[in-house]
Design a protein around this motif. Structure first.
Motif, PDB file in Angstrom:
ATOM      1  N   MET A   1     -22.114  30.812 -19.787  1.00  0.00           N
ATOM      2  CA  MET A   1     -22.587  31.051 -21.094  1.00  0.00           C
ATOM      3  C   MET A   1     -21.443  31.353 -22.260  1.00  0.00           C
ATOM      4  N   ILE A   2     -21.458  30.491 -23.281  1.00  0.00           N
ATOM      5  CA  ILE A   2     -20.582  30.621 -24.385  1.00  0.00           C
ATOM      6  C   ILE A   2     -21.480  31.079 -25.831  1.00  0.00           C
ATOM      7  N   GLY A   3     -20.967  32.006 -26.254  1.00  0.00           N
ATOM      8  CA  GLY A   3     -21.357  32.382 -27.656  1.00  0.00           C
ATOM      9  C   GLY A   3     -20.270  32.066 -28.783  1.00  0.00           C
ATOM     10  N   ARG A   4     -19.665  32.926 -28.995  1.00  0.00           N
ATOM     11  CA  ARG A   4     -18.639  32.833 -30.127  1.00  0.00           C
ATOM     12  C   ARG A   4     -17.838  31.657 -30.015  1.00  0.00           C
ATOM     13  N   GLY A   5     -17.380  31.276 -28.816  1.00  0.00           N
ATOM     14  CA  GLY A   5     -16.532  30.024 -28.653  1.00  0.00           C
ATOM     15  C   GLY A   5     -17.062  28.884 -29.093  1.00  0.00           C
ATOM     16  N   LEU A   6     -18.533  28.572 -29.011  1.00  0.00           N
ATOM     17  CA  LEU A   6     -18.994  27.358 -29.317  1.00  0.00           C
ATOM     18  C   LEU A   6     -19.454  27.815 -30.851  1.00  0.00           C
ATOM     19  N   ILE A   7     -19.240  28.807 -31.509  1.00  0.00           N
ATOM     20  CA  ILE A   7     -19.485  28.883 -32.803  1.00  0.00           C
ATOM     21  C   ILE A   7     -18.134  28.473 -33.355  1.00  0.00           C
ATOM     22  N   ALA A   8     -17.080  28.907 -32.931  1.00  0.00           N
ATOM     23  CA  ALA A   8     -15.487  28.625 -33.378  1.00  0.00           C
ATOM     24  C   ALA A   8     -15.186  27.177 -33.181  1.00  0.00           C
ATOM     25  N   ARG A   9     -15.704  26.502 -32.058  1.00  0.00           N
ATOM     26  CA  ARG A   9     -15.491  25.142 -31.782  1.00  0.00           C
ATOM     27  C   ARG A   9     -16.854  24.529 -31.400  1.00  0.00           C
ATOM     28  N   PRO A  10     -17.619  23.947 -32.479  1.00  0.00           N
ATOM     29  CA  PRO A  10     -18.668  23.369 -32.037  1.00  0.00           C
ATOM     30  C   PRO A  10     -18.997  22.381 -30.786  1.00  0.00           C
TER      31      PRO A  10
END
Length: 334
Positions: free
Chosen positions: A221-230
């Motif tokens: 599960m990824i949160g901040r990483g997907l917000i930083a790199r869509p």
């Protein structure tokens, strides 16, 4: 390999789920938590957090969305799990991981990890109330005061019958400070037969592979990483196929932010729209140096129109002209 978009309160709402799942690579999303207390919530609350319930619990890109519940009363949690399914939920998730002080103060989220027996009772109640064909999953941390409760709490959830356990690789006290203790996830995974999903500090493709090696979990599960790199989920999937993708260009990222802003205007007042945009831009500073350049100006903007103008100036007017929303009546969700 599965990649799940994390439920980040106050940011990962329906519009950003639509935006990121359209980019690709995401296998499931989880809503921001629905707070369960003593009274039954009306359907509008569920629809506000999960408008995808009107679309068979799918984003427009076809990505499944789970409804997440947070609370400490087993009976009420069970009743709300059943209500979510009645309204169209295809999966119900339980939040045992939120570290927010206000949530923990009212006996919700990660503070419940001090009481594995209560976690078991809550998960059992939801599992019993929800139809057998609907998965009940849970998210937790490694503990509250320290990282010593991960195995006990994981076993409690597994014995309660949850279909999957997502583990954020820190305690409440650790907050979000690096590092993530992926090796502790491995200890829980070895103690239960229930599938375990790793979460925490996955910012790059390389981070995914290191997390997989240390935790033993293929699924993340990824949160901040997907917000930083869509495009991170899509790039991780491509790396598995041996077909590495180049990073998404900055002008494409700015276009995504513009699309997100446009979608938000149908849901929120302008002052909240700019707040959500700034949250995203702040995270993008982790992935794009151009966002670092944009940030000093963008953070001071309070209105939507100047924010869009700022994005246009950075990305180029020709690229962003299509993002100007047509005037339309605003629909505000209270």
């Amino acid at each position: 390999m599965r990649i799940i978009l994390a439920p980040m309160e106050g940011l990962v709402d329906a519009p950003i789920r639509e935006t990121l799942t359209h980019v690709g690579g995401i296998d499931r999303c989880v809503t921001e938590f629905v707070r369960v207390t003593h009274g039954m919530l009306p359907p509008r609350v569920f629809y506000n957090y999960a408008p995808e319930l009107h679309n068979r619990a799918l984003t427009r890109a076809g990505t499944p969305v789970s409804v997440q519940l947070l609370g400490s009363d087993p009976e009420m949690m069970g009743r709300h799990g059943a209500r979510a399914v009645e309204l169209g939920a295809e999966q119900v998730d339980i939040n045992f991981g939120c570290p927010a002080k206000t949530v923990n103060k009212h006996k919700g989220g990660c503070v419940l990890m001090r009481e594995p027996e209560l976690m078991h009772a809550i998960a059992s109640a939801v599992r019993e109330a929800v139809p057998a064909q609907v998965p009940v999953t849970a998210k937790m941390r490694l503990g509250y005061d320290d990282r010593s409760m991960g195995v006990d709490c994981g076993v409690a959830l597994a014995e309660a019958g949850v279909a999957e356990i997502v583990i954020h690789a820190r305690s409440k006290v650790d907050g979000y400070r690096p590092p993530a203790y992926w090796e502790e996830i491995a200890r829980v995974r070895e103690a239960v037969s229930t599938p375990v999903v790793a979460n925490g500090e996955i910012w790059t493709v390389e981070d995914y592979w290191r997390c997989r090696e240390v935790s033993g979990c293929d699924d993340v599960m990824i949160g901040r990483g997907l917000i930083a790199r869509p495009d991170l989920a899509a790039r991780i999937k491509a790396s598995q196929r041996g077909e590495p993708l180049p990073e998404m260009p900055w002008h494409d990222v700015v276009a995504l932010v513009g699309d997100y802003a446009r979608a938000l205007q149908d849901r929120l007042e302008d002052r909240y729209v700019t707040g959500r945009i700034k949250q995203w831009l702040n995270y993008l500073r982790q992935g794009y140096h151009e966002a670092e350049t944009l940030w000093p100006r963008a953070r001071k903007i309070r209105e939507v129109a100047p924010m869009m103008a700022c994005l246009e100036q950075i990305a180029g007017k020709e690229e962003m002209a299509r993002l100007r929303p047509e005037p339309s009546p605003m629909h505000v969700v209270s």
